[in-house]
Design an enzyme around this catalytic site. Structure first.
Site, PDB file in Angstrom:
ATOM      1  N   PRO A 248       8.743  -2.837   4.060  1.00 34.39           N
ATOM      2  CA  PRO A 248       8.782  -1.729   5.025  1.00 34.39           C
ATOM      3  C   PRO A 248       9.872  -0.702   4.687  1.00 34.39           C
ATOM      4  CG  PRO A 248       8.459  -3.781   6.182  1.00 34.39           C
ATOM      5  CD  PRO A 248       8.727  -4.143   4.733  1.00 34.39           C
ATOM      6  N   GLU A 250      11.136  -0.049   1.707  1.00 38.25           N
ATOM      7  CA  GLU A 250      10.748   0.704   0.505  1.00 38.25           C
ATOM      8  C   GLU A 250       9.786   1.818   0.858  1.00 38.25           C
ATOM      9  OE1 GLU A 250      10.747  -3.142  -2.297  1.00 38.25           O
ATOM     10  OE2 GLU A 250       9.440  -1.510  -2.865  1.00 38.25           O
ATOM     11  N   ARG A 251       8.857   1.491   1.733  1.00 40.94           N
ATOM     12  CA  ARG A 251       7.864   2.500   2.138  1.00 40.94           C
ATOM     13  C   ARG A 251       8.518   3.624   2.908  1.00 40.94           C
ATOM     14  NH1 ARG A 251       3.877  -2.467   1.827  1.00 40.94           N
ATOM     15  NH2 ARG A 251       3.765  -2.117  -0.404  1.00 40.94           N
ATOM     16  N   GLY A 348      -1.462  33.465  -8.047  1.00 39.16           N
ATOM     17  CA  GLY A 348      -1.212  33.074  -9.449  1.00 39.16           C
ATOM     18  C   GLY A 348       0.199  32.558  -9.671  1.00 39.16           C
ATOM     19  N   GLY A 372       3.348   0.777  -3.668  1.00 36.90           N
ATOM     20  CA  GLY A 372       2.092   0.310  -3.083  1.00 36.90           C
ATOM     21  C   GLY A 372       1.166   1.500  -2.941  1.00 36.90           C
TER      22      GLY A 372
HETATM   23  C1  LIG Z   1       6.359   7.590 -11.607  1.00 36.76           C
HETATM   24  C2  LIG Z   1       6.154   6.117 -11.298  1.00 36.76           C
HETATM   25  C3  LIG Z   1       7.264   5.334 -11.015  1.00 36.76           C
HETATM   26  C4  LIG Z   1       7.100   3.962 -10.772  1.00 36.76           C
HETATM   27  N1  LIG Z   1       8.215   3.180 -10.580  1.00 36.76           N
HETATM   28  C5  LIG Z   1       8.069   1.833 -10.551  1.00 36.76           C
HETATM   29  C6  LIG Z   1       9.204   0.969 -10.530  1.00 36.76           C
HETATM   30  O1  LIG Z   1      10.365   1.416 -10.481  1.00 36.76           O
HETATM   31  N2  LIG Z   1       9.009  -0.373 -10.558  1.00 36.76           N
HETATM   32  C7  LIG Z   1       7.762  -0.903 -10.612  1.00 36.76           C
HETATM   33  O2  LIG Z   1       7.645  -2.125 -10.657  1.00 36.76           O
HETATM   34  N3  LIG Z   1       6.658  -0.125 -10.614  1.00 36.76           N
HETATM   35  C8  LIG Z   1       6.780   1.225 -10.597  1.00 36.76           C
HETATM   36  N4  LIG Z   1       5.672   2.027 -10.631  1.00 36.76           N
HETATM   37  C9  LIG Z   1       4.352   1.418 -10.664  1.00 36.76           C
HETATM   38  C10 LIG Z   1       3.578   1.558  -9.369  1.00 36.76           C
HETATM   39  O3  LIG Z   1       4.183   0.825  -8.357  1.00 36.76           O
HETATM   40  C11 LIG Z   1       2.133   1.096  -9.677  1.00 36.76           C
HETATM   41  O4  LIG Z   1       1.565   2.065 -10.523  1.00 36.76           O
HETATM   42  C12 LIG Z   1       1.307   0.925  -8.421  1.00 36.76           C
HETATM   43  O5  LIG Z   1       1.766  -0.162  -7.660  1.00 36.76           O
HETATM   44  C13 LIG Z   1      -0.183   0.700  -8.750  1.00 36.76           C
HETATM   45  O6  LIG Z   1      -0.360  -0.289  -9.694  1.00 36.76           O
HETATM   46  P1  LIG Z   1      -1.264  -0.021 -10.983  1.00 36.76           P
HETATM   47  O7  LIG Z   1      -0.772   1.231 -11.607  1.00 36.76           O
HETATM   48  O8  LIG Z   1      -1.276  -1.238 -11.824  1.00 36.76           O
HETATM   49  O9  LIG Z   1      -2.703   0.262 -10.416  1.00 36.76           O
HETATM   50  P2  LIG Z   1      -3.840  -0.839 -10.120  1.00 36.76           P
HETATM   51  O10 LIG Z   1      -3.264  -1.932  -9.334  1.00 36.76           O
HETATM   52  O11 LIG Z   1      -4.509  -1.150 -11.394  1.00 36.76           O
HETATM   53  O12 LIG Z   1      -4.820   0.014  -9.212  1.00 36.76           O
HETATM   54  C14 LIG Z   1      -5.822   0.902  -9.726  1.00 36.76           C
HETATM   55  C15 LIG Z   1      -6.593   1.478  -8.542  1.00 36.76           C
HETATM   56  O13 LIG Z   1      -7.246   0.396  -7.849  1.00 36.76           O
HETATM   57  C16 LIG Z   1      -6.889   0.418  -6.500  1.00 36.76           C
HETATM   58  N5  LIG Z   1      -6.812  -0.976  -6.000  1.00 36.76           N
HETATM   59  C17 LIG Z   1      -6.121  -2.007  -6.528  1.00 36.76           C
HETATM   60  N6  LIG Z   1      -6.286  -3.101  -5.784  1.00 36.76           N
HETATM   61  C18 LIG Z   1      -7.083  -2.754  -4.756  1.00 36.76           C
HETATM   62  C19 LIG Z   1      -7.631  -3.439  -3.629  1.00 36.76           C
HETATM   63  N7  LIG Z   1      -7.348  -4.725  -3.400  1.00 36.76           N
HETATM   64  N8  LIG Z   1      -8.436  -2.756  -2.787  1.00 36.76           N
HETATM   65  C20 LIG Z   1      -8.715  -1.447  -2.986  1.00 36.76           C
HETATM   66  N9  LIG Z   1      -8.221  -0.755  -4.018  1.00 36.76           N
HETATM   67  C21 LIG Z   1      -7.426  -1.390  -4.892  1.00 36.76           C
HETATM   68  C22 LIG Z   1      -5.530   1.084  -6.456  1.00 36.76           C
HETATM   69  O14 LIG Z   1      -5.254   1.603  -5.165  1.00 36.76           O
HETATM   70  C23 LIG Z   1      -5.700   2.156  -7.508  1.00 36.76           C
HETATM   71  O15 LIG Z   1      -6.359   3.261  -6.948  1.00 36.76           O
HETATM   72  C24 LIG Z   1       5.807   3.401 -10.797  1.00 36.76           C
HETATM   73  C25 LIG Z   1       4.693   4.210 -11.043  1.00 36.76           C
HETATM   74  C26 LIG Z   1       4.859   5.550 -11.306  1.00 36.76           C
HETATM   75  C27 LIG Z   1       3.639   6.376 -11.619  1.00 36.76           C
END
Ligand SMILES: Cc1cc2nc3c(=O)[nH]c(=O)nc-3n(C[C@H](O)[C@H](O)[C@H](O)COP(=O)(O)OP(=O)(O)OC[C@H]3O[C@@H](n4cnc5c(N)ncnc54)[C@H](O)[C@@H]3O)c2cc1C
Length: 385
Positions: A248, A250-251, A348, A372
């Site tokens: 909570p 973090e969000r 633009g 998340g």
């Molecule tokens: C700029 C940036 C900074 C970040 N910083 C950090 C960090 O400091 N530490 C860290 O650990 N991570 C970090 N992240 C990672 C980020 O938390 C993840 O990208 C994110 O949690 C989503 O995981 P994923 O990219 O593997 O997508 P996936 O889990 O592969 O998801 C792909 C798509 O499927 C959807 N999806 C997945 N599961 C479900 C479900 N059960 N039901 C419906 N839809 C679903 C997702 O919503 C998404 O649209 C960062 C990412 C970015 C881009």
């Protein structure tokens, strides 16, 4: 400082207001003049951290016993908000102060707190949280990084990606499996002190759609030996529960940033449409402009009230996962919609790099993905139906 006509919320006590003013002055003097250069070279300077530490802007909730100011989330929130209002959206301080330090504060042993927190307050140590891997992000239980027992310590192996502060961080909380057969109960948080650690390697600073000066990176752990004291807390298998408990907050950190950004977008747009001429009038004089901005201001105000409600609840120990998820999904979605509509009113120029609204359009996209995804937020909300 806000473009919204909302009264100051109750959580902004006098000392919080003082910190807000101090943070605003400091950010304007020390960071804003450098933002363009940092964006150009794709990374902000290391000294940004130590300067923030010296100004009292890192880890404000760390107790005085561990070198902090002993503040509350309210102090955290105004610092994050001022960074967003000033446009330093790439700075990883909200993650360092609001996510990594609290893991140590809430779950670390007294020795771990003494060892790491005072140096996180000064910016000597920069925190990162390494959850995501190339093969999994949303599904944290599927992480493949392992911390296997070796003697009384651990050997860490795995790869992480998208890690905020990845190039600068020297205190990395890694999500790893200490018992790969035990699902969520086999996950632990293990702390890597990265300076000079053999078996630790930083990968690429990733090229991204936005947040150009943020050092989001890959990290590699190859037979990295860690002493038992680097397991966060004193018991294995607590990692998943620790992560879930802290979600909570973090969000809420993302919510604070998103709200600040959408208010900034509105302020910049109001300034612009009041001075831009078209068809012999100011752009603000077209009814369409007024209606668009009236909608944006109304929705931003609704969001601000919910944002303040969530902060207040958090400060009273009553912010539940469902409410925090609603705020994260709804306010970050709104942020995208408001920035898009604002950009349109710049014509633009809204598409030109030299106008901050163009950068904000890129930078804002990620808030719907990280901490998340918004789909995961809806899953969590749906469980309460
Ligand atoms: C700029 C940036 C900074 C970040 N910083 C950090 C960090 O400091 N530490 C860290 O650990 N991570 C970090 N992240 C990672 C980020 O938390 C993840 O990208 C994110 O949690 C989503 O995981 P994923 O990219 O593997 O997508 P996936 O889990 O592969 O998801 C792909 C798509 O499927 C959807 N999806 C997945 N599961 C479900 C479900 N059960 N039901 C419906 N839809 C679903 C997702 O919503 C998404 O649209 C960062 C990412 C970015 C881009």
């Amino acid at each position: 400082m806000s473009v919204l006509d909302v009264p100051r919320p109750g959580w902004m006590t006098e000392d919080v207001i003082l910190l807000e003013e101090q943070a605003r002055r400091f950010i304007a003097a020390e960071y804003v003049p450098q933002l363009e250069r940092w964006n150009e070279c794709g990374m902000y300077d290391r000294e940004v951290w130590t300067k923030a530490g010296a100004a009292g802007l890192l880890c404000p909730t760390v107790p005085e016993d561990y070198g902090g100011a002993g503040g509350s989330f309210a102090h955290e929130a105004v610092i994050g908000r001022e960074l967003g209002l000033a446009g330093f959206d790439s700075f990883g301080a909200p993650l360092h102060s609001g996510i990594v330090a609290p893991y140590i504060l809430h779950y670390g042993t007294a020795e771990q707190k003494r060892r790491w927190l005072p140096r996180m307050v000064t910016g000597e140590l920069i925190g990162a949280i390494a959850m995501s891997e190339p093969g999994t992000g949303s599904d944290l239980q599927a992480v493949r990084t392992t911390a296997k027992k070796a003697g009384n310590g651990y050997v860490l192996n795995g790869q992480k990606t998208f890690i905020t502060n990845g190039q600068h961080a020297n205190l990395i909380v890694v999500v790893a499996k200490t018992d790969p057969g035990a699902g969520g109960k086999g996950i632990s948080l293990i702390v890597v002190e990265a300076d000079g650690a053999s078996g630790f390697r930083r990968g690429r600073k990733l090229k991204k759609l936005g947040l150009d000066s943020a050092d989001t990176s890959e990290l590699f752990f190859e037979d990295l030996r860690l002493p038992p004291e680097n397991l966060l807390g004193s018991e294995e298998g607590q990692g998943f529960a620790q992560l879930m408990n802290d979600l909570p907050r973090e969000r809420l950190i993302v919510v604070v940033h998103a709200q600040a950004m959408l208010e900034r977008a509105l302020a910049l747009t109001l300034d612009y449409v009041k001075q831009r001429d078209a068809f012999g009038k100011k752009v603000i004089e077209f009814q369409n402009t007024q209606f668009v901005l009236a909608e944006c201001k109304s929705e931003a105000t609704v969001a601000r009230v919910f944002h303040d409600f969530c902060i207040d609840r958090y400060l009273n120990g009553a912010l539940d996962t469902v409410t925090a998820s609603m705020a994260k999904y709804w306010i970050t979605d709104l942020q995208g919609r408001i920035i898009d509509r604002c950009l349109q009113l710049f014509g633009g120029y809204g598409y030109m790099e030299e106008y901050p609204i163009s950068r904000m359009y890129r930078d804002a996209r990620v808030t719907r993905i990280y901490a998340g995804t918004n789909e995961i937020m809806k899953l969590l909300i749906a469980r309460s139906l």
